[in-house]
Write a protein that holds these residues in place. Structure first.
Motif, PDB file in Angstrom:
ATOM      1  N   MET A   1       0.546  -0.726   0.181  1.00  0.00           N
ATOM      2  CA  MET A   1       0.014  -0.082  -0.176  1.00  0.00           C
ATOM      3  C   MET A   1       0.579   1.417  -0.121  1.00  0.00           C
ATOM      4  SD  MET A   1      -3.538  -0.560   2.889  1.00  0.00           S
ATOM      5  CE  MET A   1      -4.518  -2.172   2.215  1.00  0.00           C
ATOM      6  N   SER A   2       0.515   2.120  -1.190  1.00  0.00           N
ATOM      7  CA  SER A   2       1.129   3.132  -0.346  1.00  0.00           C
ATOM      8  C   SER A   2       0.631   4.164   0.874  1.00  0.00           C
ATOM      9  CB  SER A   2       0.809   4.252  -1.801  1.00  0.00           C
ATOM     10  OG  SER A   2      -0.245   5.076  -2.025  1.00  0.00           O
ATOM     11  N   SER A   3       1.865   5.519   0.571  1.00  0.00           N
ATOM     12  CA  SER A   3       1.215   6.874   1.959  1.00  0.00           C
ATOM     13  C   SER A   3      -0.035   6.714   1.714  1.00  0.00           C
ATOM     14  CB  SER A   3       2.600   6.920   1.792  1.00  0.00           C
ATOM     15  OG  SER A   3       2.800   7.881   1.039  1.00  0.00           O
ATOM     16  N   ASN A   4      -0.870   7.307   0.244  1.00  0.00           N
ATOM     17  CA  ASN A   4      -1.856   7.184   0.495  1.00  0.00           C
ATOM     18  C   ASN A   4      -2.681   7.282   0.891  1.00  0.00           C
ATOM     19  OD1 ASN A   4      -3.261   9.811   0.299  1.00  0.00           O
ATOM     20  ND2 ASN A   4      -3.867   9.255  -2.315  1.00  0.00           N
ATOM     21  N   ASP A   5      -2.033   5.838   1.937  1.00  0.00           N
ATOM     22  CA  ASP A   5      -3.013   4.679   1.796  1.00  0.00           C
ATOM     23  C   ASP A   5      -3.412   4.981   3.039  1.00  0.00           C
ATOM     24  OD1 ASP A   5      -4.190   4.239  -0.879  1.00  0.00           O
ATOM     25  OD2 ASP A   5      -2.675   2.482  -1.018  1.00  0.00           O
ATOM     26  N   ARG A   6      -2.556   5.352   4.223  1.00  0.00           N
ATOM     27  CA  ARG A   6      -2.994   4.994   5.643  1.00  0.00           C
ATOM     28  C   ARG A   6      -3.162   5.538   6.099  1.00  0.00           C
ATOM     29  NH1 ARG A   6       0.567   6.270  10.185  1.00  0.00           N
ATOM     30  NH2 ARG A   6       2.858   6.899   9.255  1.00  0.00           N
ATOM     31  N   VAL A   7      -3.838   5.603   7.408  1.00  0.00           N
ATOM     32  CA  VAL A   7      -4.578   6.855   7.775  1.00  0.00           C
ATOM     33  C   VAL A   7      -4.654   7.071   9.294  1.00  0.00           C
ATOM     34  CG1 VAL A   7      -7.407   6.523   8.803  1.00  0.00           C
ATOM     35  CG2 VAL A   7      -7.118   5.995   6.944  1.00  0.00           C
ATOM     36  N   ILE A   8      -4.020   8.525   9.533  1.00  0.00           N
ATOM     37  CA  ILE A   8      -3.790   8.745  10.220  1.00  0.00           C
ATOM     38  C   ILE A   8      -4.442   8.914  11.821  1.00  0.00           C
ATOM     39  CG2 ILE A   8      -2.480  10.712  11.945  1.00  0.00           C
ATOM     40  CD1 ILE A   8      -1.158  11.482   9.057  1.00  0.00           C
ATOM     41  N   ILE A   9      -3.797   7.729  12.832  1.00  0.00           N
ATOM     42  CA  ILE A   9      -5.156   8.104  13.803  1.00  0.00           C
ATOM     43  C   ILE A   9      -4.280   9.353  14.871  1.00  0.00           C
ATOM     44  CG2 ILE A   9      -6.044   6.108  16.030  1.00  0.00           C
ATOM     45  CD1 ILE A   9      -6.976   5.743  13.121  1.00  0.00           C
ATOM     46  N   PHE A  10      -5.232  10.256  15.137  1.00  0.00           N
ATOM     47  CA  PHE A  10      -5.123  10.870  16.070  1.00  0.00           C
ATOM     48  C   PHE A  10      -6.042  10.630  17.520  1.00  0.00           C
ATOM     49  CE2 PHE A  10      -4.882  16.135  16.587  1.00  0.00           C
ATOM     50  CZ  PHE A  10      -5.931  15.872  17.084  1.00  0.00           C
ATOM     51  N   ASP A  11      -5.640  10.584  18.314  1.00  0.00           N
ATOM     52  CA  ASP A  11      -6.408  10.348  19.488  1.00  0.00           C
ATOM     53  C   ASP A  11      -6.384  10.810  20.373  1.00  0.00           C
ATOM     54  OD1 ASP A  11      -6.995   8.055  21.713  1.00  0.00           O
ATOM     55  OD2 ASP A  11      -6.044   9.434  22.899  1.00  0.00           O
ATOM     56  N   THR A  12      -8.194  11.244  20.672  1.00  0.00           N
ATOM     57  CA  THR A  12      -8.265  12.931  21.272  1.00  0.00           C
ATOM     58  C   THR A  12      -8.329  12.486  22.823  1.00  0.00           C
ATOM     59  OG1 THR A  12      -8.893  14.674  21.637  1.00  0.00           O
ATOM     60  CG2 THR A  12     -10.796  13.604  20.206  1.00  0.00           C
ATOM     61  N   THR A  13      -8.547  11.151  23.234  1.00  0.00           N
ATOM     62  CA  THR A  13      -8.751  11.085  25.105  1.00  0.00           C
ATOM     63  C   THR A  13      -8.758  11.450  25.388  1.00  0.00           C
ATOM     64  OG1 THR A  13      -8.305   8.911  23.969  1.00  0.00           O
ATOM     65  CG2 THR A  13      -8.833   8.993  26.463  1.00  0.00           C
ATOM     66  N   LEU A  14      -7.295  12.390  26.164  1.00  0.00           N
ATOM     67  CA  LEU A  14      -6.773  13.618  26.937  1.00  0.00           C
ATOM     68  C   LEU A  14      -7.397  14.335  27.230  1.00  0.00           C
ATOM     69  CD1 LEU A  14      -3.638  10.976  27.261  1.00  0.00           C
ATOM     70  CD2 LEU A  14      -5.086  10.835  28.101  1.00  0.00           C
ATOM     71  N   ARG A  15      -8.401  14.829  25.307  1.00  0.00           N
ATOM     72  CA  ARG A  15      -8.766  16.513  25.544  1.00  0.00           C
ATOM     73  C   ARG A  15     -10.094  16.173  24.848  1.00  0.00           C
ATOM     74  NH1 ARG A  15     -11.916  19.181  22.155  1.00  0.00           N
ATOM     75  NH2 ARG A  15     -11.374  18.412  20.303  1.00  0.00           N
ATOM     76  N   ASP A  16     -10.996  15.841  24.036  1.00  0.00           N
ATOM     77  CA  ASP A  16     -12.421  15.808  24.121  1.00  0.00           C
ATOM     78  C   ASP A  16     -12.335  14.448  25.053  1.00  0.00           C
ATOM     79  OD1 ASP A  16     -15.081  15.917  23.315  1.00  0.00           O
ATOM     80  OD2 ASP A  16     -13.772  16.396  20.985  1.00  0.00           O
ATOM     81  N   GLY A  17     -11.978  13.550  25.290  1.00  0.00           N
ATOM     82  CA  GLY A  17     -12.327  12.462  26.345  1.00  0.00           C
ATOM     83  C   GLY A  17     -12.700  12.965  27.904  1.00  0.00           C
ATOM     84  N   GLU A  18     -11.481  13.665  28.260  1.00  0.00           N
ATOM     85  CA  GLU A  18     -11.246  14.295  29.403  1.00  0.00           C
ATOM     86  C   GLU A  18     -12.481  15.746  29.629  1.00  0.00           C
ATOM     87  OE1 GLU A  18      -9.006  16.857  31.097  1.00  0.00           O
ATOM     88  OE2 GLU A  18      -8.624  16.058  32.782  1.00  0.00           O
ATOM     89  N   GLN A  19     -13.686  16.270  27.960  1.00  0.00           N
ATOM     90  CA  GLN A  19     -15.107  17.176  28.521  1.00  0.00           C
ATOM     91  C   GLN A  19     -15.674  16.206  28.858  1.00  0.00           C
ATOM     92  OE1 GLN A  19     -12.941  19.494  25.174  1.00  0.00           O
ATOM     93  NE2 GLN A  19     -14.892  19.305  25.041  1.00  0.00           N
ATOM     94  N   SER A  20     -15.828  14.657  28.921  1.00  0.00           N
ATOM     95  CA  SER A  20     -16.970  13.959  29.270  1.00  0.00           C
ATOM     96  C   SER A  20     -17.432  14.441  29.989  1.00  0.00           C
ATOM     97  CB  SER A  20     -17.175  12.649  29.469  1.00  0.00           C
ATOM     98  OG  SER A  20     -16.151  11.559  28.330  1.00  0.00           O
ATOM     99  N   PRO A  21     -18.437  14.698  31.226  1.00  0.00           N
ATOM    100  CA  PRO A  21     -18.783  15.484  32.375  1.00  0.00           C
ATOM    101  C   PRO A  21     -18.219  14.090  33.107  1.00  0.00           C
ATOM    102  CG  PRO A  21     -20.547  15.540  31.308  1.00  0.00           C
ATOM    103  CD  PRO A  21     -19.579  14.675  30.126  1.00  0.00           C
ATOM    104  N   GLY A  22     -17.370  14.160  34.424  1.00  0.00           N
ATOM    105  CA  GLY A  22     -17.158  12.678  35.667  1.00  0.00           C
ATOM    106  C   GLY A  22     -15.837  12.372  35.486  1.00  0.00           C
ATOM    107  N   ALA A  23     -15.264  12.596  33.874  1.00  0.00           N
ATOM    108  CA  ALA A  23     -13.684  12.058  32.988  1.00  0.00           C
ATOM    109  C   ALA A  23     -13.007  12.806  33.485  1.00  0.00           C
ATOM    110  CB  ALA A  23     -14.262  11.538  31.828  1.00  0.00           C
TER     111      ALA A  23
END
Ligand code: KIV
Ligand code: ZN
Length: 514
Positions: A1-23
């Motif tokens: 597969m070429s580099s254009n076939d790679r999906v970058i995984i951007f994890d936001t558990t520590l930012r948007d995830g932390e915006q869950s009330p109580g998290a």
């Protein structure tokens, strides 16, 4: 597969995830999760919103200083002060990214920003240029893109790319999109924006209609090459797209999607359990990939089929996401070096006093419990570090009696700033009696929002991992405790929450705006 076939995984558990009330999580807990994300080989870790509070700033900074194999990112509004704070927090990162955003939907521009579209474009361009002057890697997000006008999106995105943004994020902030329509938006943006080839297009979907993963995958088919997601789908309101579902859909349906990620999927379950243990958000049993029943077959026909040929009813191998990988790691004869090295393999680096305290607990646990699994070690570390919270209140002893037909009674001894205090209380059950006894000493005025207990491993000798969520004056904290005796675990979790409440009361208020 070429580099254009790679999906970058951007994890936001520590930012948007932390915006869950109580998290909300402590800095140390965030670092532990960041290390688990690095081990998973997440490409970008959104570590927080540096300007939100001194605690957020420190967390982003510490993560930036400790994570080497993932890009570390801080969110910032399209404001100079935010961008400077993000750059400051990221200055020691091996690879850092500033993620700046401004709202682009008519409803947000008119009612929230109270700005004209021209002013919004101008501010976005200024922000991207400012961020580029401080950091080589800049992402620009059009907040509420899901409800923005396509012509306006084309205009602001072209300007943001010209100003230096190399990732363009199209968030469905309110979870309003439908897969084919969202995919069409991405396709149109890629076709119509003249400089679209100079940026990676990213998606960030919320799950208000239960479509976050479907929308993200539809966008990938349309050409998006970064997906923003969180472990267990944690996030604001109904949450974000779940990382484990995105990654496993891409891996399992490569025939159709024809893209790949660099995620090492066998670490998914450990990351899921870590996030669930720290936040106290349990994973529902029927949750895809990481739920306890995700690979369990109940009906006789299914069991028979799987025994004859696994693929009759299974589209993925349980061990590919970390199930069945929990080895019996150690017993009571294991030494400190082996203990430390197993923690390192789990992405947990402890030194000095922390290591000594965790090892001492390991020995106590190994005396009570025959087989010690990775999950036990993770809980043991969470529990040890919970005790590092400045301890205003400390459990000294607990005795609970529970007999048929008689109200359960808890007798406890608690030290308050070093002064021993005793209390006795009855309750509708042994946990209720224990919490009432603690409150008869502390009188915190806090409301109990959540009490959850999970068996960490199989068998009745499992440790119970308890989370207690308390609220007072809008401040929400999660306390954790683990022990083979669930009443002791419950008391520890309650006391940990009370101590965290004291620490949190001293912290600065959050910044509005996301
Ligand atoms: O949902 C959203 O729009 C966000 C942005 C700040 C990216 O979280
Ligand atoms: Zn979001």
């Amino acid at each position: 597969m070429s580099s254009n076939d790679r999906v970058i995984i951007f994890d936001t558990t520590l930012r948007d995830g932390e915006q869950s009330p109580g998290a909300s999580m402590t800095g140390e807990e965030k670092l532990r999760i960041a290390k688990a994300l690095e081990r998973l080989k997440v490409d970008v870790i959104e570590a927080g919103f540096a300007i939100a509070s001194p605690g957020d700033f420190e967390a982003v900074k510490t993560i930036a200083e400790n994570i080497k194999d993932s890009t570390v990112c801080s969110l910032s509004r399209a404001l100079d002060a935010d961008i400077e704070r993000a750059a400051e927090a990221l200055k020691n990162a091996n690879s850092g990214r500033i993620h700046t955003f401004i709202a682009t939907s008519p409803i947000h521009m008119q009612h929230k920003l109270r700005m004209q579209p021209d002013q919004v474009v101008e501010q976005a361009v200024r922000a991207v240029k400012k961020a580029r002057s401080l950091c080589g890697d800049v992402e620009f997000s059009c907040e509420d893109a899901g409800r923005s006008e396509i012509d306006f999106l084309c205009r602001i995105i072209e300007a943001a790319i010209d100003a230096g943004a190399r990732t363009i994020n199209i968030p469905d902030t309110v979870g309003y999109a439908i897969p084919h329509q969202y995919a069409d938006t991405i396709r149109q943006l890629l076709e119509r924006i003249p400089n679209a080839d100079k940026a990676v297009f990213s998606v960030h979907c919320h799950n208000d209609l239960g479509l976050a993963v479907a929308n993200s995958l539809a966008a990938v088919v349309a050409g998006a090459r970064q997906v923003e997601c969180t472990i267990n789908g944690l996030g604001e309101r109904a949450g974000n797209a779940a990382l484990e579902e995105i990654v496993m859909a891409i891996k399992t349906r490569q025939d159709l999607l024809k893209v790949h990620t660099r995620i090492e999927t066998e670490h998914i379950l450990a990351a899921s359990r870590l996030v669930s243990g720290i936040t106290g958000f349990p994973v529902q049993p029927n949750k895809a990939i990481v739920g306890a029943n995700a690979f369990a077959h109940e009906s006789g026909i299914h069991q028979d089929g799987v025994l004859k040929h696994r693929e009759t009813y299974e589209i993925m191998r349980a061990q590919d996401v970390g199930w069945n990988a929990n080895k019996m790691v150690m017993g009571k004869h294991s030494g400190r070096a082996a203990f430390r090295s197993r923690l390192e393999e789990l992405g947990i680096a402890l030194e000095g006093d922390e290591l000594n305290a965790a090892f001492a607990r390991f020995k106590v646990l190994a005396d009570k419990k025959h087989e010690i699994f990775d999950e036990d070690l993770q809980a043991l570390v969470t529990d040890t570090l919970a005790e590092e919270t400045p301890e205003h209140f400390k459990l000294a002893a607990l005795e609970v009696t529970s007999r048929t037909g008689v109200a359960p009674e808890a007798k406890l001894s608690l030290s308050v700033d070093g002064q021993p205090q005793q209390a006795t209380a009855q309750g509708s059950g042994p946990v209720d009696a224990t919490f009432k006894a603690i409150e008869s000493v502390v009188d915190s005025g806090a409301t109990l929002l959540l009490y959850s207990v999970n068996a960490i491993t199989e068998g009745t000798d499992s440790q119970g991992e308890v989370t207690v969520r308390l609220e007072k004056g809008g401040r929400i904290v999660n306390g954790n405790g683990a022990d083979t005796d669930i009443l002791v675990a419950s008391a520890k979790a309650y006391i940990n929450a009370l101590n965290l409440m004291q620490v949190s009361a001293k912290a600065n208020p959050q910044v509005d705006g996301v």
